[in-house]
Scaffold this motif. Structure first.
Motif, short mmCIF file in Angstrom:
data_model
loop_
_atom_site.label_atom_id
_atom_site.label_comp_id
_atom_site.label_asym_id
_atom_site.label_seq_id
_atom_site.Cartn_x
_atom_site.Cartn_y
_atom_site.Cartn_z
N PRO A 57 43.69 45.68 35.73
CA PRO A 57 42.12 45.89 35.23
C PRO A 57 41.33 44.97 36.45
CG PRO A 57 43.81 44.93 33.49
CD PRO A 57 44.67 45.12 34.61
N LEU A 58 40.47 46.07 36.51
CA LEU A 58 39.03 45.16 37.50
C LEU A 58 38.33 44.81 37.01
CD1 LEU A 58 39.74 48.63 39.48
CD2 LEU A 58 40.17 47.01 40.36
N ALA A 59 38.86 43.42 36.81
CA ALA A 59 37.83 42.28 35.88
C ALA A 59 38.52 40.90 36.63
CB ALA A 59 37.39 42.50 34.30
N ASN A 60 37.38 40.18 36.93
CA ASN A 60 36.88 38.18 37.94
C ASN A 60 38.24 38.47 39.12
OD1 ASN A 60 36.23 37.49 35.51
ND2 ASN A 60 38.36 38.11 34.50
N LEU A 61 37.18 40.12 39.85
CA LEU A 61 38.48 40.27 40.74
C LEU A 61 38.08 38.95 41.90
CD1 LEU A 61 37.88 43.60 41.52
CD2 LEU A 61 39.88 42.62 41.14
N ALA A 62 36.73 38.66 41.71
CA ALA A 62 36.76 36.26 42.02
C ALA A 62 37.39 35.97 41.75
CB ALA A 62 35.66 35.69 42.09
N ASN A 63 38.34 35.63 41.33
CA ASN A 63 39.48 35.01 40.27
C ASN A 63 40.64 35.13 41.23
OD1 ASN A 63 38.03 33.15 39.16
ND2 ASN A 63 37.81 34.42 37.65
#
Length: 111
Positions: A57-63
């Motif tokens: 899933p493309l979410a929280n990519l900064a993590n």
């Protein structure tokens, strides 16, 4: 009359010069566009219709990525990190332009 028309034309040209070349949501549009970024073919994205399940899933990519540049490199050509990846090399194959790639990264980074 000519002076008023000239002032109107100058005002309109000044407005056009300050208009951004891309819409504020152009990164999202690229991610959802089946002919461009096409992220939804493999990834779940919030608000996306008919997402795939091949990629994460493309979410929280900064993590997941320490820097935006790492995310950009992944999208540019994921083969440099995993030669067996099924992710298309969007930059290396010129599927996305440099500007489009930057807009997509900005959008995805904010998810």
């Amino acid at each position: 009359m000519k002076t008023a028309l000239l002032i109107l034309l100058l005002a309109l040209s000044a407005c056009a010069a300050n208009t951004p070349t891309q819409a504020p949501n152009s990164g999202k549009q690229l991610a959802f566009n089946r002919n461009k970024g096409n992220c939804l073919a493999c990834h779940v994205i919030a608000d996306g219709e008919s997402p795939g399940n091949i990629g994460p899933p493309l979410a929280n990519l900064a993590n997941r990525f320490k820097k935006k540049q790492q995310l950009r490199a992944q999208i540019w050509d994921a083969r440099q990190f995993n030669p067996d990846t099924s992710m298309p090399p969007f930059g290396a194959n010129k599927i996305l332009s440099e500007a489009e790639l930057n807009e997509l990264v900005e959008y995805l980074w904010g998810l």
